[in-house]
Scaffold this active site. Structure first.
Site, PDB file in Angstrom:
ATOM      1  N   TYR A 109       0.828  -1.210   0.000  1.00  0.00           N
ATOM      2  CA  TYR A 109       0.000   0.000   0.000  1.00  0.00           C
ATOM      3  C   TYR A 109       0.866   1.265   0.000  1.00  0.00           C
ATOM      4  CZ  TYR A 109      -3.847   3.133   1.047  1.00  0.00           C
ATOM      5  OH  TYR A 109      -4.776   4.144   0.995  1.00  0.00           O
ATOM      6  N   CYS A 169       2.588  -1.499   6.704  1.00  0.00           N
ATOM      7  CA  CYS A 169       2.565  -0.216   7.394  1.00  0.00           C
ATOM      8  C   CYS A 169       1.149   0.337   7.416  1.00  0.00           C
ATOM      9  CB  CYS A 169       3.497   0.768   6.688  1.00  0.00           C
ATOM     10  SG  CYS A 169       3.535   2.393   7.465  1.00  0.00           S
ATOM     11  N   VAL A 170       0.776   0.870   8.577  1.00  0.00           N
ATOM     12  CA  VAL A 170      -0.493   1.578   8.726  1.00  0.00           C
ATOM     13  C   VAL A 170      -0.148   2.950   9.298  1.00  0.00           C
ATOM     14  CG1 VAL A 170      -2.820   1.526   9.691  1.00  0.00           C
ATOM     15  CG2 VAL A 170      -1.612  -0.628   9.267  1.00  0.00           C
ATOM     16  N   THR A 230      -9.383   9.732  10.306  1.00  0.00           N
ATOM     17  CA  THR A 230     -10.577   8.977  10.696  1.00  0.00           C
ATOM     18  C   THR A 230     -10.183   7.812  11.606  1.00  0.00           C
ATOM     19  OG1 THR A 230     -10.472   7.407   8.858  1.00  0.00           O
ATOM     20  CG2 THR A 230     -11.607   9.512   8.442  1.00  0.00           C
ATOM     21  N   HIS A 274     -10.316   4.769  10.818  1.00  0.00           N
ATOM     22  CA  HIS A 274      -9.898   3.643   9.984  1.00  0.00           C
ATOM     23  C   HIS A 274      -8.584   3.033  10.479  1.00  0.00           C
ATOM     24  CE1 HIS A 274      -9.665   1.262   6.313  1.00  0.00           C
ATOM     25  NE2 HIS A 274      -8.417   1.671   6.164  1.00  0.00           N
ATOM     26  N   MET A 305       6.771 -10.274  13.091  1.00  0.00           N
ATOM     27  CA  MET A 305       5.772  -9.236  12.852  1.00  0.00           C
ATOM     28  C   MET A 305       6.474  -7.915  12.570  1.00  0.00           C
ATOM     29  SD  MET A 305       3.306  -6.889  13.394  1.00  0.00           S
ATOM     30  CE  MET A 305       3.310  -6.178  15.013  1.00  0.00           C
TER      31      MET A 305
END
EC number: 2.5.1.78
Length: 142
Positions: A11, A68-69, A74, A76, A101
């Site tokens: 992403y 990765c986030v 928001t 989300h 991880m």
């Protein structure tokens, strides 16, 4: 020789490449072979590992989750982080598989880049070291 499946979320392409580079550098220094599969987002990592575990077509000794986030405006971020961590934990606990991880959760892209860079925090390399150690532990406790 250990076989490892690396599941890499693409992403955030730049971050994904850095994570993968750090992981591969660490694995090349070991007696492990690896395959890499790319998934669209971090949320898809647990399901992909589960697909591999249950397929019966592959025989991996361990799994490496890279992704990765980044926090946005928001909720989300919270849902994705929780889903990924719980999903990975569920697969690991149910199937007793070694896992490294390497999923970064960060407040900004800049912070994520620092964590992903192999010359800085090297999350990918640390996750690769973890899966190698967990494979060894798993083999000792069989």
């Amino acid at each position: 020789m250990s076989r490892i499946l690396i599941v890499n979320s693409i992403y955030y392409t730049e971050i994904a490449n850095l994570l993968l580079e750090g992981a591969i550098d660490k694995l090349k220094g070991s007696n492990a072979s690896y395959d890499v599969v790319e998934v669209p987002g971090t949320f898809e990592i647990p399901a992909t590992i589960l697909f591999a575990v249950k397929s019966g077509h592959t025989n991996y000794d361990g799994y490496l989750a890279l992704g990765c986030v980044i926090r946005g405006e928001t909720d989300h971020y919270q849902y994705v982080c929780k889903g990924v961590i719980e999903g990975l934990n569920e697969v690991v606990m149910h199937y007793a598989i070694p896992l490294g991880m390497g999923v970064i959760t960060a407040d900004s892209k800049d912070k994520a880049l620092v964590r992903a860079d192999k010359n800085k925090k090297n999350v990918g390399g640390h996750a690769a070291s973890t899966v190698l150690r967990m494979i060894d532990l798993h083999n000792k406790l069989k």
